[in-house]
Write a protein that holds these residues in place. Structure first.
Motif, mmCIF file in Angstrom:
data_model
loop_
_atom_site.group_PDB
_atom_site.id
_atom_site.type_symbol
_atom_site.label_atom_id
_atom_site.label_comp_id
_atom_site.label_asym_id
_atom_site.label_seq_id
_atom_site.Cartn_x
_atom_site.Cartn_y
_atom_site.Cartn_z
ATOM 1 N N CYS A 46 38.472 10.281 -19.216
ATOM 2 C CA CYS A 46 38.699 8.906 -19.523
ATOM 3 C C CYS A 46 39.036 8.064 -18.783
ATOM 4 C CB CYS A 46 39.252 8.951 -20.800
ATOM 5 S SG CYS A 46 38.842 10.196 -22.301
ATOM 6 N N ASP A 47 39.729 8.057 -17.758
ATOM 7 C CA ASP A 47 40.292 7.094 -16.400
ATOM 8 C C ASP A 47 38.546 6.879 -16.021
ATOM 9 O OD1 ASP A 47 41.803 5.178 -15.500
ATOM 10 O OD2 ASP A 47 42.504 7.552 -14.634
ATOM 11 N N VAL B 175 39.203 4.381 -19.727
ATOM 12 C CA VAL B 175 40.136 3.830 -20.676
ATOM 13 C C VAL B 175 41.190 4.731 -20.126
ATOM 14 C CG1 VAL B 175 39.856 4.525 -23.291
ATOM 15 C CG2 VAL B 175 37.783 3.662 -22.582
ATOM 16 N N LEU C 100 43.745 7.156 -21.947
ATOM 17 C CA LEU C 100 44.436 7.885 -23.107
ATOM 18 C C LEU C 100 46.152 8.408 -23.960
ATOM 19 C CD1 LEU C 100 41.116 8.908 -24.090
ATOM 20 C CD2 LEU C 100 41.696 6.947 -25.351
ATOM 21 N N GLU D 272 47.096 10.856 -28.846
ATOM 22 C CA GLU D 272 45.829 9.943 -28.931
ATOM 23 C C GLU D 272 45.001 11.303 -29.256
ATOM 24 O OE1 GLU D 272 45.536 5.428 -28.082
ATOM 25 O OE2 GLU D 272 45.508 6.808 -26.560
ATOM 26 N N LEU E 38 37.144 7.300 -30.901
ATOM 27 C CA LEU E 38 38.685 6.881 -29.904
ATOM 28 C C LEU E 38 38.101 6.064 -28.754
ATOM 29 C CD1 LEU E 38 41.916 6.017 -29.716
ATOM 30 C CD2 LEU E 38 41.232 9.151 -28.534
ATOM 31 N N SER F 32 36.524 2.772 -29.350
ATOM 32 C CA SER F 32 36.715 1.609 -29.860
ATOM 33 C C SER F 32 37.534 1.472 -28.502
ATOM 34 C CB SER F 32 37.938 2.286 -30.890
ATOM 35 O OG SER F 32 38.491 3.450 -29.929
ATOM 36 N N LYS F 33 38.276 1.795 -27.698
ATOM 37 C CA LYS F 33 38.865 1.371 -26.534
ATOM 38 C C LYS F 33 38.056 0.583 -25.398
ATOM 39 C CE LYS F 33 43.008 4.220 -27.301
ATOM 40 N NZ LYS F 33 44.350 3.543 -26.661
#
Length: 71
Positions: free
Chosen positions: A41-42, A47, A49, A53, A66, A69-70
């Motif tokens: 995700c990073d 993002v 997380l 989460e 999720l 949304s970020k």
């Protein structure tokens, strides 16, 4: 998010993954898998997380929502 399912499938060491699949139902689901998802995700989506989460997202779809949304 085009390659999201392919990336999650690879992390979970499965041949295929459905959006409705429960994250905890996968054999490979453990703390290292969660860390791999955090890193993905990073690096791919920019993002951040938390493990909590990710655990609370429940399903593959919940995880995707999720992340979206970020973004």
């Amino acid at each position: 998010m085009e390659n999201f399912l392919a990336e999650i499938t690879e992390i979970l060491e499965e041949e295929s993954v459905e959006l409705t699949d429960e994250l905890e139902s996968f054999e490979a689901w453990d703390s290292l898998t969660v860390l791999s998802i955090i890193a993905l995700c990073d690096s791919e989506y920019g993002v951040a997380l938390s493990a909590e989460e990710i655990d609370n997202s429940g399903t593959v779809l919940g995880l995707r929502e999720l992340i979206e949304s970020k973004m």
